[in-house]
Scaffold this motif. Sequence first.
Motif, PDB file in Angstrom:
ATOM      1  N   UNK A   1      -7.546   2.196  -1.167  1.00 57.66           N
ATOM      2  CA  UNK A   1      -7.015   3.002   0.303  1.00 57.66           C
ATOM      3  C   UNK A   1      -8.392   3.736   0.722  1.00 57.66           C
ATOM      4  N   UNK A   2      -9.290   4.223  -0.181  1.00 57.85           N
ATOM      5  CA  UNK A   2     -10.359   4.894   0.217  1.00 57.85           C
ATOM      6  C   UNK A   2     -11.499   3.834   1.083  1.00 57.85           C
ATOM      7  N   UNK A   3     -11.548   2.527   0.598  1.00 53.98           N
ATOM      8  CA  UNK A   3     -12.291   1.642   1.314  1.00 53.98           C
ATOM      9  C   UNK A   3     -11.658   1.081   2.421  1.00 53.98           C
ATOM     10  N   UNK A   4     -10.132   1.143   2.573  1.00 52.53           N
ATOM     11  CA  UNK A   4      -9.479   0.661   3.916  1.00 52.53           C
ATOM     12  C   UNK A   4      -9.758   1.887   4.851  1.00 52.53           C
ATOM     13  N   UNK A   5      -9.704   3.264   4.461  1.00 55.31           N
ATOM     14  CA  UNK A   5      -9.862   4.263   5.555  1.00 55.31           C
ATOM     15  C   UNK A   5     -11.513   4.359   5.866  1.00 55.31           C
TER      16      UNK A   5
ATOM     17  N   UNK B   1     -11.964   3.786   9.979  1.00 58.49           N
ATOM     18  CA  UNK B   1     -12.738   4.624  10.702  1.00 58.49           C
ATOM     19  C   UNK B   1     -13.793   3.710  11.364  1.00 58.49           C
ATOM     20  N   UNK B   2     -14.547   2.962  10.800  1.00 59.46           N
ATOM     21  CA  UNK B   2     -15.625   2.225  11.413  1.00 59.46           C
ATOM     22  C   UNK B   2     -15.039   1.256  12.738  1.00 59.46           C
ATOM     23  N   UNK B   3     -13.988   0.486  12.295  1.00 59.45           N
ATOM     24  CA  UNK B   3     -13.495   0.042  13.660  1.00 59.45           C
ATOM     25  C   UNK B   3     -13.129   0.677  14.654  1.00 59.45           C
ATOM     26  N   UNK B   4     -12.279   1.851  14.388  1.00 61.18           N
ATOM     27  CA  UNK B   4     -11.884   2.566  15.544  1.00 61.18           C
ATOM     28  C   UNK B   4     -13.066   3.265  16.123  1.00 61.18           C
ATOM     29  N   UNK B   5     -14.059   3.698  15.582  1.00 63.10           N
ATOM     30  CA  UNK B   5     -15.078   4.540  16.104  1.00 63.10           C
ATOM     31  C   UNK B   5     -16.050   3.288  17.153  1.00 63.10           C
ATOM     32  N   UNK B   6     -15.776   2.049  16.780  1.00 59.86           N
ATOM     33  CA  UNK B   6     -16.668   1.034  17.531  1.00 59.86           C
ATOM     34  C   UNK B   6     -15.663   0.743  18.907  1.00 59.86           C
ATOM     35  N   UNK B   7     -14.255   0.562  18.692  1.00 59.02           N
ATOM     36  CA  UNK B   7     -13.524   0.104  19.872  1.00 59.02           C
ATOM     37  C   UNK B   7     -12.898   1.390  20.552  1.00 59.02           C
ATOM     38  N   UNK B   8     -12.923   2.666  19.986  1.00 58.48           N
ATOM     39  CA  UNK B   8     -12.161   3.767  20.410  1.00 58.48           C
ATOM     40  C   UNK B   8     -13.023   4.907  20.525  1.00 58.48           C
ATOM     41  N   UNK B   9     -14.234   4.983  20.893  1.00 58.90           N
ATOM     42  CA  UNK B   9     -15.228   6.112  20.615  1.00 58.90           C
ATOM     43  C   UNK B   9     -14.387   7.482  21.225  1.00 58.90           C
TER      44      UNK B   9
END
Length: 169
Positions: free
Chosen positions: A133-137, A141-149
């Motif tokens: 779960x920690x790795x998934x979160x 977050x990394x993907x979200x921040x890249x595609x949805x700043x």
Amino acid sequence: MDQSVFDDPRITAVGLLVEAYTGLSARFAAQFEEHGLSPVEFEVLTRLARSPGNQLRMTDLAAQTSLSTSGVTRVVDRMERDDLLCRRACPSDRRSSYAAVTATGLARLDETLPGHLRIIEEWFTGQLEPAALAALLDGLRRVRDAVYPGATAGSTDPAPIDEADEAGC
């Protein structure tokens, strides 16, 4: 076309993400409906409740959701009619306004959240070991921040202070 391209782990990763999202969204929508909320209304209430002063500038709310500025205005209008939130003028910039959760909106969230959390636990987080779960979160977050700043726009700004805060809109 080379058939092996469909075995590409990138396609598999996106496919699994979409399938998981679609399955969870269907379960969430049914549970929100039991409480008289649409998925977007629940998202708006949650984002506002998690923000300083239980409010966000309308432009930040649009940036945090998948809605356009006019889409946010329509949702806020509807939710304001239902007394789930209200608008307040920004004390430092008269061109801006805030959407704020009302006591009725917070009560609706209090009614909805226990069932929502049960669904999350049963169908999502409960399927994963703590390290997974920690790795998934972290990865999400990394993907979200890249595609949805703009996903966290305004969420760390201090709440403005004015007389309307005392009155709750």
